[in-house]
Write an enzyme that holds these catalytic residues in place. Structure first.
Site: not given
Length: 233
Positions: A138, A150, A154
């Site tokens: 990402s 999150y 990544k």
């Protein structure tokens, strides 16, 4: 053994994974897609007309026995494995200072452990074909966001891609990290709404992934960051 290239995609029943599977099937690949939802996988296969080159396997990307079983089923069905795409992942859409820790363990296991397990389960088969590992990361794994846990998962995938490349390149196996910006997929369902501004489609991102998979023998494209025009971060 089929003469066609074979790919295994985790989280392949919807969104980016499904778009990649469609493109690869259209290009003549044999494809295995995995996911936790049997109904979703069945609907995906029905949508495509249940082609002979598609194998669907129910399994959790963060459970090694299930990942290994998917690899073994792929080898049994098609006789080879040329590409794995670690696509399964999700976000809790909260922050480390104000979020709900109840969902964090599952997110870390799926987003970080899952790709590592896929590499471990598939590497022997990929050595045989001098194949490719594709990790879907990402932009959040390159650009810090306030409290974005999150994003931290990544960042771990970004590191895993280079760590894996340094180990497997001597075996003739390529590693590509594809880091998308905002993409219009079911990823945002748990957020309640899509983010503002222009978004990539899953098909647009799939085109970049398939391009990386199709690189000539001996060429290793390592990091591809794909943003929609207008995304500033």
């Amino acid at each position: 053994m089929t003469d066609s290239p074979v790919a295994l995609i985790t989280g392949g029943g919807s969104g980016i994974g499904a778009a990649v599977a469609r493109r690869l099937l259209d290009a003549g690949h044999q494809v295995t897609v995995t996911g936790r939802g049997e109904e979703r996988l069945r609907a995906f296969a029905e949508e495509l007309g249940r082609p002979d080159g598609l194998l669907t396997v129910v399994g959790h990307a963060a459970e090694y026995d299930q990942v290994r079983a998917a690899v073994e089923l792929t080898l049994k069905e098609f006789g080879r494995l040329d590409t794995v795409v670690a696509n399964a992942g999700f976000a809790t859409h909260d922050t480390v200072a104000g979020g709900d820790p109840a969902g964090w363990s599952e997110m870390v296991l799926t987003n970080v452990l899952g790709p590592a397990l896929l590499i471990r389960a598939s590497i022997d088969a990929l050595k045989e074909t001098r194949g490719r590992i594709v990790l879907v990361g990402s932009v959040a794994g390159h650009v810090h966001g306030p409290g974005n846990f999150y994003g931290a998962t990544k960042w771990a995938v970004t590191g895993l891609a280079e760590n894996a490349r340094r180990e497997v390149t001597e075996f003739g196996v390529g590693v590509t990290l594809i880091s998308p910006g905002r993409v219009e997929t079911p990823f945002w369902d748990s957020n309640g709404s899509l983010p503002p501004g222009h978004l990539l489609t899953a098909d647009q991102l799939a085109e970049s992934i398939v391009w990386a998979i199709g690189q000539p023998s001996g060429v290793d494209v390592n990091t591809v960051v794909v943003r929609p025009i207008g995304q500033p971060n």
